[in-house]
Scaffold this motif. Structure first.
Motif, mmCIF file in Angstrom:
data_model
loop_
_atom_site.group_PDB
_atom_site.id
_atom_site.type_symbol
_atom_site.label_atom_id
_atom_site.label_comp_id
_atom_site.label_asym_id
_atom_site.label_seq_id
_atom_site.Cartn_x
_atom_site.Cartn_y
_atom_site.Cartn_z
ATOM 1 N N GLN A 1 -7.713 -14.092 -2.553
ATOM 2 C CA GLN A 1 -8.187 -12.936 -3.282
ATOM 3 C C GLN A 1 -7.143 -12.523 -4.308
ATOM 4 N N GLU A 2 -7.605 -11.824 -5.334
ATOM 5 C CA GLU A 2 -6.685 -11.303 -6.329
ATOM 6 C C GLU A 2 -6.010 -10.055 -5.780
ATOM 7 N N ILE A 3 -4.709 -9.978 -5.937
ATOM 8 C CA ILE A 3 -3.964 -8.812 -5.489
ATOM 9 C C ILE A 3 -4.115 -7.728 -6.542
ATOM 10 N N GLY A 4 -4.509 -6.531 -6.100
ATOM 11 C CA GLY A 4 -4.684 -5.408 -7.010
ATOM 12 C C GLY A 4 -3.344 -4.877 -7.491
ATOM 13 N N ALA A 5 -3.419 -4.049 -8.515
ATOM 14 C CA ALA A 5 -2.212 -3.448 -9.074
ATOM 15 C C ALA A 5 -1.637 -2.440 -8.095
ATOM 16 N N GLY A 6 -0.342 -2.230 -8.191
ATOM 17 C CA GLY A 6 0.294 -1.195 -7.393
ATOM 18 C C GLY A 6 1.180 -1.719 -6.287
ATOM 19 N N ALA A 7 1.589 -0.781 -5.429
ATOM 20 C CA ALA A 7 2.490 -1.094 -4.320
ATOM 21 C C ALA A 7 1.738 -1.835 -3.224
ATOM 22 N N LYS A 8 2.420 -2.764 -2.611
ATOM 23 C CA LYS A 8 1.821 -3.580 -1.555
ATOM 24 C C LYS A 8 2.175 -2.994 -0.194
ATOM 25 N N VAL A 9 1.172 -2.801 0.654
ATOM 26 C CA VAL A 9 1.398 -2.409 2.044
ATOM 27 C C VAL A 9 1.352 -3.703 2.844
ATOM 28 N N THR A 10 2.449 -4.033 3.528
ATOM 29 C CA THR A 10 2.543 -5.305 4.235
ATOM 30 C C THR A 10 2.558 -5.090 5.749
ATOM 31 N N SER A 11 2.241 -6.152 6.455
ATOM 32 C CA SER A 11 2.222 -6.112 7.911
ATOM 33 C C SER A 11 3.656 -6.078 8.441
ATOM 34 N N PRO A 12 3.988 -5.115 9.294
ATOM 35 C CA PRO A 12 5.343 -5.045 9.830
ATOM 36 C C PRO A 12 5.602 -6.049 10.952
ATOM 37 N N LEU A 13 4.514 -6.657 11.493
ATOM 38 C CA LEU A 13 4.638 -7.627 12.571
ATOM 39 C C LEU A 13 3.364 -8.457 12.637
ATOM 40 N N GLY B 1 -0.105 -9.816 13.979
ATOM 41 C CA GLY B 1 -1.139 -9.172 14.782
ATOM 42 C C GLY B 1 -2.518 -9.460 14.241
ATOM 43 N N THR B 2 -3.511 -8.756 14.811
ATOM 44 C CA THR B 2 -4.908 -8.911 14.412
ATOM 45 C C THR B 2 -5.418 -7.593 13.850
ATOM 46 N N VAL B 3 -6.055 -7.668 12.680
ATOM 47 C CA VAL B 3 -6.636 -6.484 12.054
ATOM 48 C C VAL B 3 -7.878 -6.113 12.856
ATOM 49 N N MET C 1 0.360 -12.600 9.687
ATOM 50 C CA MET C 1 1.763 -12.780 10.047
ATOM 51 C C MET C 1 2.579 -11.613 9.486
ATOM 52 N N GLU C 2 3.777 -11.465 9.975
ATOM 53 C CA GLU C 2 4.681 -10.442 9.462
ATOM 54 C C GLU C 2 4.881 -10.647 7.960
ATOM 55 N N GLY C 3 4.790 -9.570 7.199
ATOM 56 C CA GLY C 3 5.005 -9.637 5.767
ATOM 57 C C GLY C 3 3.747 -9.921 4.957
ATOM 58 N N ALA C 4 2.607 -10.184 5.618
ATOM 59 C CA ALA C 4 1.362 -10.440 4.890
ATOM 60 C C ALA C 4 0.932 -9.167 4.164
ATOM 61 N N ILE C 5 0.434 -9.338 2.946
ATOM 62 C CA ILE C 5 -0.030 -8.185 2.168
ATOM 63 C C ILE C 5 -1.384 -7.754 2.735
ATOM 64 N N LEU C 6 -1.488 -6.476 3.103
ATOM 65 C CA LEU C 6 -2.712 -5.936 3.698
ATOM 66 C C LEU C 6 -3.576 -5.234 2.656
ATOM 67 N N VAL C 7 -2.986 -4.257 1.938
ATOM 68 C CA VAL C 7 -3.689 -3.532 0.876
ATOM 69 C C VAL C 7 -2.697 -3.238 -0.242
ATOM 70 N N THR C 8 -3.246 -2.841 -1.395
ATOM 71 C CA THR C 8 -2.387 -2.386 -2.495
ATOM 72 C C THR C 8 -2.835 -0.985 -2.901
ATOM 73 N N ILE C 9 -1.861 -0.192 -3.314
ATOM 74 C CA ILE C 9 -2.109 1.206 -3.702
ATOM 75 C C ILE C 9 -1.464 1.465 -5.055
ATOM 76 N N ALA C 10 -2.238 1.982 -5.993
ATOM 77 C CA ALA C 10 -1.696 2.311 -7.325
ATOM 78 C C ALA C 10 -1.834 3.800 -7.572
#
Length: 151
Positions: A77-89, A91-93, A142-151
């Motif tokens: 998927q295309e990553i949206g503009a803004g800050a990236k919220v990443t997985s701290p560990l 897990g399963t969404v 995985m840890e560090g995966a981009i979950l959402v972006t916020i602008a």
């Protein structure tokens, strides 16, 4: 069992392929088991049949849209503009609370991540508008995966 080492966005992954049957592969990524659905069917490795699978060498440090390991491989998927919220560990969404276009405040819960039998609220790091959601409910990250972006 074939073992491969990858570096994705500066993070190292050790991938062990246990078995391939049809279009499903049983793999371990950094010791965590996954079942991967592949687009192309490969020869079976079940019942200790020898099969050599050549995996591409990856060093994806150039872009933020590199492959993120998941239980099921999904379209990039295309990553949206803004800050990236990443997985701290890892897990399963289990629940995605926001939608693209929603306005959030810093500290608002954007999704729930289950890790080690615990529900973890993943919060917005800043106030703004959700510009992209990079995961789906039920997806393993995985840890560090981009979950959402916020602008």
């Amino acid at each position: 069992m074939n073992t491969y080492e990858y570096t994705v966005n500066g993070k190292e992954y050790k991938v062990e392929i246990e078995e391939i049957e049809g279009n499903k592969a049983k793999v371990n990524v950094n010791g965590r088991p996954f079942e991967v659905n592949m687009k192309n069917t490969l020869k079976s490795t079940a019942h200790n049949k020898p099969n050599r699978v050549e995996m591409p060498k990856v060093n994806a440090t150039k872009t933020e849209t590199a492959i993120q390991p998941t239980a099921n491989i999904v379209e990039k998927q295309e990553i949206g503009a803004g800050a990236k919220v990443t997985s701290p560990l890892p897990g399963t969404v289990t629940e995605i609370i926001v939608k693209v276009g929603d306005t959030v405040k810093q500290g608002d819960t954007v999704l729930i991540l289950e890790a080690m039998k615990m529900q973890n609220s993943i919060e917005a790091d800043q106030s703004g508008t959700i510009t992209s959601i990079m995961v789906k409910e039920g997806e393993t990250v995985m840890e560090g995966a981009i979950l959402v972006t916020i602008a």
